[in-house]
Design a protein around this motif. Structure first.
Motif, mmCIF file in Angstrom:
data_model
loop_
_atom_site.group_PDB
_atom_site.id
_atom_site.type_symbol
_atom_site.label_atom_id
_atom_site.label_comp_id
_atom_site.label_asym_id
_atom_site.label_seq_id
_atom_site.Cartn_x
_atom_site.Cartn_y
_atom_site.Cartn_z
ATOM 1 N N PHE A 179 0.817 -1.211 0.000
ATOM 2 C CA PHE A 179 0.000 0.000 0.000
ATOM 3 C C PHE A 179 0.853 1.265 0.000
ATOM 4 O O PHE A 179 0.357 2.330 -0.382
ATOM 5 C CB PHE A 179 -0.976 -0.032 1.170
ATOM 6 C CG PHE A 179 -2.053 -1.069 1.000
ATOM 7 C CD1 PHE A 179 -3.083 -0.859 0.093
ATOM 8 C CD2 PHE A 179 -2.023 -2.258 1.705
ATOM 9 C CE1 PHE A 179 -4.067 -1.813 -0.095
ATOM 10 C CE2 PHE A 179 -2.997 -3.218 1.522
ATOM 11 C CZ PHE A 179 -4.028 -2.996 0.619
ATOM 12 N N HIS A 230 -12.163 2.051 0.208
ATOM 13 C CA HIS A 230 -10.712 1.870 0.220
ATOM 14 C C HIS A 230 -10.008 3.027 -0.486
ATOM 15 O O HIS A 230 -8.890 3.397 -0.118
ATOM 16 C CB HIS A 230 -10.340 0.550 -0.455
ATOM 17 C CG HIS A 230 -10.711 -0.656 0.350
ATOM 18 N ND1 HIS A 230 -10.756 -1.923 -0.170
ATOM 19 C CD2 HIS A 230 -11.066 -0.781 1.659
ATOM 20 C CE1 HIS A 230 -11.115 -2.778 0.768
ATOM 21 N NE2 HIS A 230 -11.319 -2.107 1.886
ATOM 22 N N GLN A 242 -9.726 5.729 2.052
ATOM 23 C CA GLN A 242 -8.690 5.382 3.017
ATOM 24 C C GLN A 242 -7.306 5.609 2.432
ATOM 25 O O GLN A 242 -6.385 6.047 3.134
ATOM 26 C CB GLN A 242 -8.849 3.923 3.446
ATOM 27 C CG GLN A 242 -10.085 3.657 4.284
ATOM 28 C CD GLN A 242 -10.253 2.181 4.609
ATOM 29 O OE1 GLN A 242 -9.434 1.353 4.241
ATOM 30 N NE2 GLN A 242 -11.345 1.848 5.281
ATOM 31 N N LEU A 243 -7.144 5.329 1.149
ATOM 32 C CA LEU A 243 -5.860 5.563 0.487
ATOM 33 C C LEU A 243 -5.548 7.061 0.444
ATOM 34 O O LEU A 243 -4.402 7.467 0.656
ATOM 35 C CB LEU A 243 -5.903 4.990 -0.925
ATOM 36 C CG LEU A 243 -4.574 4.596 -1.574
ATOM 37 C CD1 LEU A 243 -3.914 3.480 -0.779
ATOM 38 C CD2 LEU A 243 -4.807 4.164 -3.014
ATOM 39 N N ALA A 284 -4.491 8.119 3.849
ATOM 40 C CA ALA A 284 -3.129 7.659 4.111
ATOM 41 C C ALA A 284 -2.106 8.587 3.476
ATOM 42 O O ALA A 284 -1.064 8.882 4.077
ATOM 43 C CB ALA A 284 -2.947 6.229 3.582
ATOM 44 N N TYR A 342 -2.081 3.032 6.509
ATOM 45 C CA TYR A 342 -3.173 2.289 5.883
ATOM 46 C C TYR A 342 -3.314 0.899 6.500
ATOM 47 O O TYR A 342 -4.434 0.405 6.699
ATOM 48 C CB TYR A 342 -2.916 2.184 4.389
ATOM 49 C CG TYR A 342 -4.070 1.617 3.593
ATOM 50 C CD1 TYR A 342 -4.961 2.456 2.938
ATOM 51 C CD2 TYR A 342 -4.260 0.235 3.482
ATOM 52 C CE1 TYR A 342 -6.012 1.941 2.202
ATOM 53 C CE2 TYR A 342 -5.314 -0.279 2.757
ATOM 54 C CZ TYR A 342 -6.186 0.576 2.117
ATOM 55 O OH TYR A 342 -7.234 0.052 1.404
#
Length: 350
Positions: A46, A247, A250-251, A254, A273
């Motif tokens: 990630f 997601h 969330q990325l 991050a 992450y």
């Protein structure tokens, strides 16, 4: 601090530091337990995904909320190639090129747009990608997803599977970081920065905003494909949920927490992450989203530049211990009354 900077400016010190990091990366998988190796490998996966997002958002200033789509696409290409017994080198190349080509096509159409228009186009990628992956069940396995086990450690290595997978992530991810670092520190990086600051000024200087936005988006898509391949190396399973819009957010979080426009920030973003959900689940599984949101707000208020800006903030505080963390630098301070008066006198009396 000045003496420390002068020490690290010496070539032999930098060489020794690089060799020490390489030695650590070689020895670390052999010393850590299986769970630690798997966790670090997922962080690497990630971190590469955040790196791609950083190219298009952090360095070029374009809004992209669909980076996770290219990660998922790279994972699906990898799984399909492995299941059909393709050469793994060919699978690796296709898992990068296919997301790159898709990203290029989208960028050619979307890069002429600006602001919220680009955001809406990129939002559509994971929103459309999830149901599309469910419908194309012959290729993707539908809602059940698809597995692809192809990274068992070769017998001649004497390694366990988790060690071999971590080495693959370190090598492939390290190459991706090195190439991206060279890109953003060269002439293309300078062009990205000009486009990010002011597109009108960039056009006046002969730097085509459209060209470099397309380039940044395509590079980010290629890096997303690398992350998707590494995802299958480590997880060995993917499903439509891999590229969900949640997601993607969330990325983005991050990247912000790690540090936008920072190579180190991408590594820190990958760690956030993977580790943040684990830590918040230990506190209270029912408050995971709330705690992560609170952490994001704290970082934004305390370190607007993300965790990567912490060393610079500490250096400023050491140089000016009597100033608060939000106090303007000396270059931003207004002139003292005496200085202002002197300036006025000079303007009135040449």
């Amino acid at each position: 601090m000045a003496s420390t900077a002068s020490v690290f400016s010496r070539r032999w010190v930098r060489v020794v530091a690089v060799l020490a990091v390489i030695a650590l990366l070689v020895l670390l998988p052999l010393m850590l337990p299986e769970f630690a190796n798997q966790t670090i490998a997922r962080i690497g996966v990630f971190a590469v995904a955040v790196l791609g997002l950083n190219v298009v958002m952090g360095y070029t200033g374009q809004v992209s909320l669909g980076q996770i789509f290219f990660v998922g696409l790279g994972a699906y290409v990898t799984a399909y190639g492995v299941q059909n017994d393709w050469n793994i080198a060919l699978v690796f190349v296709l898992s990068i090129l296919i997301p790159g080509v898709v990203g290029l096509v989208i960028a050619l159409a979307a890069a002429r747009l600006g602001g919220l228009a680009i955001a809406m186009v990129t939002i559509a990628l994971p929103i459309v990608g999830v149901p599309l992956a469910k419908r194309l069940s012959d290729l993707t396995g539908g809602s059940q997803g698809v597995s692809a086990r192809f990274t068992d450690a070769p017998e001649w290595t004497g390694l366990y599977d988790d060690q071999w997978q971590l080495y693959l992530v370190i090598i492939i991810g390290g190459i991706a970081f090195l190439l991206t670092r060279n890109l953003v520190r060269g002439k293309y990086g300078r062009a990205f920065a000009i486009v990010k600051d002011n597109e009108a000024v960039a056009a006046a200087m002969g730097v085509s905003p459209y060209r470099y936005k397309v380039l940044a988006f395509t590079v980010a898509s290629l890096i997303g494909g690398v992350s998707g391949f590494l995802y299958m190396v480590v997880v060995q399973y993917t499903s439509p949920e891999t590229m969900s819009f949640g997601h993607s957010i969330q990325l983005l979080a991050a990247m912000v927490i790690g540090g936008a426009g920072s190579i180190i920030g991408s590594l820190l973003g990958g760690a956030y992450y993977v580790l943040a959900p684990q830590l918040t689940n230990l506190v209270d599984p029912n408050l995971t989203a709330v705690l992560q949101g609170a952490l994001l707000l704290v970082v934004l208020f305390v370190l607007p530049g993300g965790l990567a800006s912490l060393p610079a903030r500490l250096r400023r505080m050491r140089r000016h211990p009597d100033r608060g963390p939000s106090h303007p630098s000396s270059g931003d301070l207004p002139a003292s009354p005496g200085t202002e008066g002197t300036t006025t006198e000079r303007q009135n009396h040449p």
